[in-house]
Design an enzyme around this catalytic site. Structure first.
Site, mmCIF file in Angstrom:
data_model
loop_
_atom_site.group_PDB
_atom_site.id
_atom_site.type_symbol
_atom_site.label_atom_id
_atom_site.label_comp_id
_atom_site.label_asym_id
_atom_site.label_seq_id
_atom_site.Cartn_x
_atom_site.Cartn_y
_atom_site.Cartn_z
ATOM 1 C CG HIS A 76 10.067 -5.866 -3.370
ATOM 2 N ND1 HIS A 76 9.571 -6.750 -2.447
ATOM 3 C CD2 HIS A 76 11.020 -5.148 -2.728
ATOM 4 C CE1 HIS A 76 10.184 -6.571 -1.303
ATOM 5 N NE2 HIS A 76 11.060 -5.607 -1.432
ATOM 6 C CB CYS A 87 10.631 -6.323 5.672
ATOM 7 S SG CYS A 87 12.052 -5.416 6.304
#
Length: 665
Positions: free
Chosen positions: A62, A198
């Site tokens: 993403h 992340c």
């Protein structure tokens, strides 16, 4: 020279270009990730916004990072908001890390419909993550633009321009120094249990968070902020997180990493809302936060509750139609399958609430085990009374002190309160217990203290309150069944949330045991139907796949007599739906009381229709049950459809930035 200073960036996707401050994510909108812009896309094809090297691709596809060869600008393209949770499913990439691209090359595609169906925003965000060091300014032209069209122009700052002109612009930044400073200030290698990351954050699992120097780490150049959530110590880096992560791993060793967890981790720390200043605002904020903790703690087990509720409904039908005897081993086995998640609910809620509030999940799971320990459950269920106090039966003693042991199976609120206490207690215990003794004595003290507080103080307080409410309910019912039906119907599920309904259950059981029927239980049944009617409206109205995925089984479960999935998973979570359901329940309760509907069994809601059949012969209670139930469904369904829920409630989660608690990208 002017040409050497100029910077141009094209939009990576066709759509409406918007200023960065209009992007619905504070990490980007406040400029923490650097200068840039957002795009509300109308097409899913993604182009390279600059010429250069693909230096970063998120494991979940993403986000992509580019570095320009001449100015060494680091450009991040983030596909959607919070789309890390989708695991890469809506994205197809045409490039790999290390590839060289030209501005305008097709680098990816994103499935806009799939992202919307997953209740995520499709906004594409572009940020120059090293803009502070490189750029003097960046001007963005908002409005409709086609992918590949220049929409941002700027200039290099003097230092970067001079370094470039003199041929001494560093090709890459080095993160070893930053990694060393971070490791030192989280308490050293010896204080680290493990590390994952992340798209923007290093996520440390520390042995003792109190050893970390929050302010020092937050002030390090290259660190945006520090956040703590879910038992993690999070260092917000930005787009360079993978480089810093690699430098930290090189420093501490690969044995501290977990690639699987890194690949799956999602950004789950929402920004705290601005603290209200008025008394009313503080009450509203506190209640909203409490509901958030309750629903957040329940969401991980909602699917299990819904499945178990449906299984309970099937079991009720099997026994109703004499296909399975309630004394048969088949019944016992199926009942264990359907009832175990409810019976041991304190264990599961203890674990999830601890993760939500930052306490140790395993320790709180053990506390839940204490509350559901068979010997304690037996004492609570025995009906034994040593003495009474404020109308409460004393059924045990603790070192000579009189104690009321309540039943905690099926309950959630005591465990959430315990998890909150543990989240405050743990940091203090870590400070006072020497490190060499902490592994044994921290869980020892925490289990004893938290369990003791619940068993000796919180439980009895809830029992006193619920007993008083139960006596009030009986008094009101004796005065006017219709008025009591209105009040009980409207507020019973509120009592369920806080565990205050337990004193009503013995009244129902006593009524059925002594008279064979219960008017009160008939009213309670209407509240179950109301929750089902509200969530049915949401299931039919919502176009969001994730809402439908939960709403349909929650509807079936509620009509099967188990309202927790509907209440905690949907209705309470979105606020207005719980209110509209409660109004429907008030109507149903009023009609039930008005028509003197009676009930001859425990099983309520629609699945329990046979409980409204008088064993001595069919009477009006059966008809009244259907009239009240249909009216309840109509009211709760209609109000919820019109006023209780819209997809924007789930799609738009407003965030506000606050120091130490940033929304994760």
């Amino acid at each position: 020279m002017a040409k050497m200073q100029a910077v141009t960036i094209t939009t990576p996707i066709t759509g409406e270009v918007i200023p960065l401050n209009q992007v619905d994510d504070p990490v980007f909108s406040t400029g923490m990730m650097g200068l840039g812009f957002g795009v509300q896309p109308t097409s899913g094809q993604v182009l390279a916004p600059v010429s250069g090297t693909v230096t970063m691709i998120a494991a979940t596809k993403h986000a992509l990072g580019f570095t320009t060869p001449d100015n060494h600008l680091e450009v991040l393209v983030h596909l959607g908001i919070d789309t890390v949770a989708l695991g890469g499913a809506p994205f197809t990439l045409n490039v790999e890390a290390g590839d060289t691209v030209q501005a305008g090359d097709v680098v990816a595609t994103m499935d806009l419909d799939a992202i919307k169906a997953s209740n995520k925003q499709t906004t594409v965000v572009l940020a120059v993550t090293n803009a502070t060091d490189k750029l003097a300014h960046l001007d963005v032209t908002p409005g409709k633009a086609t992918a590949g069209q220049t929409v941002a122009k700027g200039r290099l700052n003097a230092a970067t321009f001079n370094a470039k002109r003199q041929g001494r612009l560093k090709p890459v930044d080095h993160y070893d120094e930053l990694a060393t400073a971070i490791v030192e200030n989280v308490g050293g290698v010896e204080n680290i249990n493990s590390l994952i990351h992340c798209i923007t954050r290093l996520r440390f699992y520390l042995k003792d968070e109190s050893l970390a120097n929050d302010d020092v780490i937050a002030d390090l150049k290259g660190v945006i902020d520090v956040a703590k959530a879910g038992g993690q110590y999070q260092v917000v880096i930005g787009a360079a997180v993978t480089d810093v992560y690699d430098a930290v791993v090189k420093l501490i060793g690969p044995e501290y990493t977990n690639d699987a967890a890194t690949a799956k981790v999602v950004a789950d720390t929402n920004a705290a809302a601005q603290q209200p200043t008025t008394f009313g605002g503080k009450i509203k904020h506190g209640f909203s936060s409490l509901i958030g903790v309750i629903t957040g703690s329940m969401i991980p087990v909602i699917g299990l509750l819904a499945a178990s509720g449906i299984l309970k409904g099937i079991l009720a039908l099997l026994t109703t139609y004499k296909l399975v005897s309630a004394t048969a081993s088949t019944y016992v086995i199926i009942n264990a399958m359907s009832d175990s998640v409810f019976y041991f609910l304190p264990i599961f809620v203890g674990f999830t609430a601890a993760k939500k509030l930052g306490a140790d999940p395993v320790i709180m799971g053990i506390v839940g085990g204490v509350l559901t320990y068979p010997s304690l459950v037996s004492i609570a269920a025995s009906g034994k009374t040593i003495s009474t106090f404020m109308g409460m039966s004393i059924n045990a003693s603790f070192f000579g002190l009189p104690v009321h042991l309540a039943s905690y199976t099926y309950s959630i609120f005591p465990m959430i309160a315990g998890a909150w206490l543990a989240s405050k207690l743990e940091p203090w215990l870590k400070r006072v217990i020497p490190t060499v003794l902490r592994m044994i004595f921290l869980p020892l003290f925490e289990v004893v203290i938290v369990s003791g507080v619940i068993l000796l103080f919180l439980g009895p307080i809830i029992t006193v309150l619920s007993t008083g409410l139960a006596n009030l309910i009986v008094t009101v019912y004796n005065l006017s069944p219709a008025i009591s039906g209105l009040l009980i119907g409207g507020f019973y599920q509120v009592l369920v949330i806080f565990g205050l309904h337990w004193a009503v259950i013995p009244i129902v059981a006593n009524d059925i045991a002594t008279t064979g029927h219960s008017y009160l239980n008939a009213i309670v049944s209407a509240t179950m139907v109301a929750q089902g009617g509200a969530v049915l409206a949401i299931a039919l109205k919502s176009k969001l796949a994730n809402i439908q995925e939960l709403a349909w089984p929650a509807t079936i479960s509620a009509f099967a007599g188990v309202t927790e999935p509907a209440m905690y998973g949907i209705n309470l979570k979105y606020g207005r739906a719980f209110i509209t359901a409660s109004i429907g329940a008030a109507v149903g309760g009023f009609l039930t009381g008005l028509m003197h509907v009676n009930m001859w069994g425990f099983t309520g809601s629609l699945i329990g229709f046979t409980s409204f059949v008088n064993p001595k012969g069919m009477d009006f209670s059966f008809t009244g049950f259907w009239i009240a139930s249909i009216a309840t469904i109509v009211v709760s369904f209609t109000l919820t459809w019109l006023f209780g829920f819209k997809d924007e409630d789930a799609q738009t989660v407003k965030r506000a930035p606050k120091k130490r608690h940033l929304g994760a990208a």
